[in-house]
Motif scaffolding. Structure first.
Motif, PDB file in Angstrom:
ATOM      1  N   LEU A   1       0.851  -1.194   0.000  1.00 16.58           N
ATOM      2  CA  LEU A   1       0.000   0.000   0.000  1.00 16.58           C
ATOM      3  C   LEU A   1       0.883   1.239   0.000  1.00 16.58           C
ATOM      4  CD1 LEU A   1      -2.652  -1.066   2.688  1.00 16.58           C
ATOM      5  CD2 LEU A   1      -2.986  -1.000   0.210  1.00 16.58           C
TER       6      LEU A   1
ATOM      7  N   TRP B   1       0.896   5.857  -0.489  1.00 14.29           N
ATOM      8  CA  TRP B   1       0.154   7.124  -0.453  1.00 14.29           C
ATOM      9  C   TRP B   1       0.380   7.850  -1.770  1.00 14.29           C
ATOM     10  CZ3 TRP B   1      -2.987   6.521   3.289  1.00 14.29           C
ATOM     11  CH2 TRP B   1      -2.589   6.021   4.523  1.00 14.29           C
TER      12      TRP B   1
ATOM     13  N   SER C   1      -5.248   2.597  -0.088  1.00 13.40           N
ATOM     14  CA  SER C   1      -4.853   2.430   1.315  1.00 13.40           C
ATOM     15  C   SER C   1      -6.057   2.615   2.236  1.00 13.40           C
ATOM     16  CB  SER C   1      -3.772   3.448   1.688  1.00 13.40           C
ATOM     17  OG  SER C   1      -2.557   3.138   1.040  1.00 13.40           O
TER      18      SER C   1
END
Lengths: 261, 282
Positions: free
Chosen positions: B52, B54, B238
């Motif tokens: 995951l 950002w 996420s």
């Protein structure tokens, strides 16, 4: 399965199918577990129909909407390549060595004027450049800049017939021993951001990214963006092409033909 | 719904009330199944790229904030979960596990957690996306119906008095001591219950749907605000995972509460809608 490729009557049938799917699924989960359930063709058929709902709703809501475009500052530092990353075919290897000087793209099928276009001719056509996000079905994404002629312009040049419903992309590579191919419908083929990219991040395409020419169909997932495109065919049905489901992944796995979601 | 329409039929000294309306019961049942399918197929989808990130992009070579994988030190191989820079070994459960046939597998989530149990991104997506419709249409229908029949206003609306820290603290203490309301009070949700249910109804479930749609390239074209609002497709992915974790957490607490507050009583209530409430010891 090929039925799902044809836009059908609409929501009511699909939703009913979906609800029936829910009921089948509920019974199946309780009785014998999901894997067994999946083997029942009925359940699979029903669940797969949801794809119609995805396409129908996104087309209805999205219309001609453009995929988001980014700036050069947003480019990912490294653009991952996966899937088919090279071509073993000797003719292709020779072309690669010669910078694709003698390479041609063929446009044929339901068109008035079949075309054989050299890479130089493709570069001479009006170009579109776009910085977009590549969304892989696996979940990762990368941002790259792509340039090439719009597919719509090419199809108009060839005089695509009114009876054509799909555009099929045949590729130079074999993936796990099978010819790679993909297809989109005319709505996506004439979308302004659907281009045949020969350039990525300001340089000619590298082999791992599909040199010399790859499809960019920005509102769909990565497996639709066929690499190593050599032949474009306008057809009215996908049924008789390889597995009949409209693409390598659609034939080999159970991947959705409509890859907008 | 929390029994507002009392049915005063005396029975064994306790009154039987209508605890949950048909719409709530139906939705509860459909949701239980739908969320299970969505969770299990979602874990399989995660297995396709068990990292995951950002922002807008994230792929191999980019830095994930969360990762499930396996590694080898010398001859020893182990599975691990990595958050930022810290690793927790999870051999046998996550990252490295044995399948049904006793073969070692190096995928994130083991077969017994995923749908289907053998690796297939394509099938998992078919399950996941079909049931996403059931969740979305169900939630929409349920919310509209609850608005119309007054469930939201009557049973889930948190009054200003309940928002008062003292009232919240009272409820926390009551829960910590496992003191569950009796008599009249048992007919209404406590403030913590209201917070939990409203959090699921208005934050977690809509959040799952919104972040799911934000990952779709087709939807992102016509609704770019969805993805932009959260700061990118990978952030959406996420959050999708974190919200799912939130729902699993809710499920755990929900189950614990049902067990502690009388599993049979509450199971019967959610199936038939009726619940017998004990009178105050007065």
């Amino acid at each position: 399965m090929s039925r799902i490729l044809r836009p059908r009557g609409g929501l009511a049938l699909s939703r009913r199918g979906l609800l029936r799917g829910g009921a089948v699924a509920a019974g199946g989960l309780a009785l014998s577990g999901c894997d067994d359930l999946w083997r029942a063709d009925a359940a699979k058929d029903v669940l797969t129909r949801a794809e119609d709902l995805h396409r129908w709703s996104q087309r209805a809501l999205g219309g001609e909407a453009l995929a988001r475009e980014y700036t050069r500052a947003d480019l990912s530092p490294r653009f991952r390549a996966n899937g088919s990353q090279g071509v073993a075919d000797p003719a292709y290897r020779r072309q690669l060595g010669e910078g694709f000087a003698g390479w041609t793209l063929r446009v044929e099928g339901l068109v008035a004027r079949p075309l054989d276009l050299s890479l130089a001719a493709l570069k001479d056509l009006p170009q579109r450049s776009q910085i977009t996000r590549h969304d892989c079905v696996e979940g990762w994404s990368a941002i790259g800049q792509w340039q090439g002629p719009q597919l719509g312009g090419l199809l108009r040049l060839a005089g695509v017939s009114e009876t054509a419903r799909y555009i099929v992309f045949h590729c130079a590579d074999l993936y796990h021993g099978r010819p790679y191919y993909e297809s989109i419908d005319l709505a996506d083929a004439f979308h302004p951001q659907t281009i045949l990219a020969w350039q990525m991040n300001g340089a000619p395409l590298e082999e791992v990214h599909g040199a010399p020419l790859r499809l960019r169909v920005e509102r769909q997932l990565g497996y639709k963006h066929a690499k190593f495109v050599t032949r474009i065919v306008a057809v009215d049905s996908l049924q008789d092409i390889y597995g009949g489901k409209g693409g390598y992944w659609e034939d080999v796995g159970d991947y959705a033909w409509y890859a907008g979601i | 719904m929390a029994g507002t329409e009392a049915q005063d039929s005396a029975q064994d000294g306790g009154r039987v009330i209508l605890r949950h309306r048909l719409s709530t019961r139906l939705w509860h049942g459909v949701n239980a199944l739908t969320l299970l399918v969505l969770l299990m197929s979602g874990l399989m989808i995660f297995n396709a790229h068990p990292r995951l990130y950002w922002g807008e992009y994230g792929a191999n070579y980019d830095a994930p904030w969360f990762k499930v994988s396996s590694a080898r030190i010398g001859a020893r191989e182990f599975g691990f979960v990595q958050i930022a820079n810290s690793r927790v070994e999870t051999t046998g459960v996550l990252g490295l596990w044995e399948d049904q046939d006793g073969r070692l597998q190096r995928r994130a989530f083991p077969y017994w957690m995923t749908l289907p149990s053998r690796y297939s991104l394509a099938l998992a997506r078919i399950w996941h996306l079909a049931f996403a419709w059931v969740l979305a249409l169900g939630l929409l229908g349920y919310l509209l119906w609850s608005l119309v029949n007054g469930h939201l206003r009557r049973d889930l609306h948190i009054t200003r008095r309940e928002w008062h820290p003292r009232s919240l603290w009272q409820d926390v203490k009551a829960h910590a001591r496992l003191r569950f309301p009796k008599g009249e009070a048992a007919r209404h949700y406590s403030v913590l219950q209201k917070l939990a249910y409203a959090g699921v109804l208005f934050i977690l479930l809509p959040g799952m749907i919104a972040t799911g749609l934000a990952m779709s390239p087709g939807t992102d074209a016509w609704a770019p605000l969805l993805t932009q609002a959260v700061g990118g497709r990978q952030t959406a992915r996420s959050l999708h995972f974190l919200f799912a974790f939130g729902l699993v957490l809710f499920f755990g607490v929900h189950m614990a509460m049902v067990v502690l507050a009388g599993p049979l009583k509450h199971l019967r209530a959610i199936v038939t809608g009726r619940m017998q409430i004990e009178e105050d010891a007065s």
